[in-house]
Design a protein around this motif. Structure first.
Motif, PDB file in Angstrom:
ATOM      1  N   LEU A  19      -0.852  -4.285  -1.745  1.00  0.00           N
ATOM      2  CA  LEU A  19      -0.103  -2.667  -2.132  1.00  0.00           C
ATOM      3  C   LEU A  19       0.530  -2.749  -3.366  1.00  0.00           C
ATOM      4  O   LEU A  19       0.185  -1.658  -3.948  1.00  0.00           O
ATOM      5  N   GLY A  20       1.167  -3.832  -3.923  1.00  0.00           N
ATOM      6  CA  GLY A  20       1.799  -3.809  -5.083  1.00  0.00           C
ATOM      7  C   GLY A  20       0.625  -3.589  -6.300  1.00  0.00           C
ATOM      8  O   GLY A  20       0.865  -2.945  -7.220  1.00  0.00           O
ATOM      9  N   VAL A  21      -0.571  -4.395  -6.367  1.00  0.00           N
ATOM     10  CA  VAL A  21      -1.512  -4.355  -7.162  1.00  0.00           C
ATOM     11  C   VAL A  21      -2.323  -3.137  -7.002  1.00  0.00           C
ATOM     12  O   VAL A  21      -2.614  -2.508  -8.280  1.00  0.00           O
ATOM     13  N   GLY A  22      -2.460  -2.580  -6.164  1.00  0.00           N
ATOM     14  CA  GLY A  22      -3.322  -1.270  -5.816  1.00  0.00           C
ATOM     15  C   GLY A  22      -2.560  -0.172  -6.290  1.00  0.00           C
ATOM     16  O   GLY A  22      -2.735   0.700  -7.071  1.00  0.00           O
ATOM     17  N   LEU A  23      -1.243  -0.135  -5.857  1.00  0.00           N
ATOM     18  CA  LEU A  23      -0.194   0.987  -6.597  1.00  0.00           C
ATOM     19  C   LEU A  23      -0.109   0.881  -8.152  1.00  0.00           C
ATOM     20  O   LEU A  23      -0.014   1.948  -8.799  1.00  0.00           O
ATOM     21  N   ALA A  24      -0.073  -0.313  -8.631  1.00  0.00           N
ATOM     22  CA  ALA A  24      -0.011  -0.559 -10.238  1.00  0.00           C
ATOM     23  C   ALA A  24      -1.296   0.057 -10.683  1.00  0.00           C
ATOM     24  O   ALA A  24      -1.213   0.406 -11.750  1.00  0.00           O
ATOM     25  N   CYS A  25      -2.321  -0.400 -10.254  1.00  0.00           N
ATOM     26  CA  CYS A  25      -3.712   0.239 -10.674  1.00  0.00           C
ATOM     27  C   CYS A  25      -3.729   1.744 -10.574  1.00  0.00           C
ATOM     28  O   CYS A  25      -4.125   2.252 -11.594  1.00  0.00           O
ATOM     29  N   PHE A  26      -3.320   2.383  -9.717  1.00  0.00           N
ATOM     30  CA  PHE A  26      -3.263   3.733  -9.491  1.00  0.00           C
ATOM     31  C   PHE A  26      -2.192   4.401 -10.425  1.00  0.00           C
ATOM     32  O   PHE A  26      -2.424   5.320 -11.172  1.00  0.00           O
ATOM     33  N   GLY A  27      -1.194   3.721 -10.963  1.00  0.00           N
ATOM     34  CA  GLY A  27      -0.145   3.996 -11.960  1.00  0.00           C
ATOM     35  C   GLY A  27      -1.061   3.965 -13.369  1.00  0.00           C
ATOM     36  O   GLY A  27      -0.688   4.856 -13.888  1.00  0.00           O
ATOM     37  N   LEU A  28      -1.558   3.171 -13.331  1.00  0.00           N
ATOM     38  CA  LEU A  28      -2.332   2.930 -14.812  1.00  0.00           C
ATOM     39  C   LEU A  28      -3.229   4.049 -15.073  1.00  0.00           C
ATOM     40  O   LEU A  28      -3.531   4.618 -15.842  1.00  0.00           O
TER      41      LEU A  28
END
Length: 131
Positions: A19-28
């Protein structure tokens, strides 16, 4: 602690990381989209003239044109029409190459990690119910 408890704990850790990595990717992806804008495809016409080459394209209801540098003309195939990309907010900006794939790669990674988090969440709930 039995096997289902262990599976549940591992699934929860994997779920939170995904969840953390996925949301970070979408934030980028969002930051890249804000900074670079959206590039839309169009057909550009290359006109070779005595004093250089000009590229012309139609975008957002208007015709646009600009001069090609020698390096750009060197990379363009010897055809009259060329696939090009213009910026949605500023249609007078044109790229003769496809925008970098970084945004698509990050979006795909975000989808993969969020799907991993979803699967881990389902496994964790099953472990909670069974164990």
């Amino acid at each position: 602690m039995d096997a289902w408890d262990t599976i549940g704990v591992i699934a929860e850790v994997i779920g939170w990381v995904g969840l953390g990595v996925g949301l970070a990717c979408f934030g980028l992806v969002l930051l890249i989209r804000i900074a670079d804008g959206r590039w839309l495809p169009t057909d550009a016409v290359i006109a070779d003239e005595a004093d250089g080459s000009t590229v012309r394209w139609f975008a957002e209801g208007e015709f646009h044109a600009r001069r090609l540098s020698a390096a750009e003309r060197h990379h363009v195939e010897d055809v009259d029409e060329e696939k090009a990309f213009y910026r949605e907010r500023e249609p007078e900006h044109l790229r003769l190459h496809e925008p970098p794939a970084g945004r698509r790669v990050l979006r795909l990674l975000g989808i993969v990690f969020l799907a991993l988090a979803l699967v881990a969440g389902v496994v964790g709930v099953i472990g909670l119910l069974v164990g």
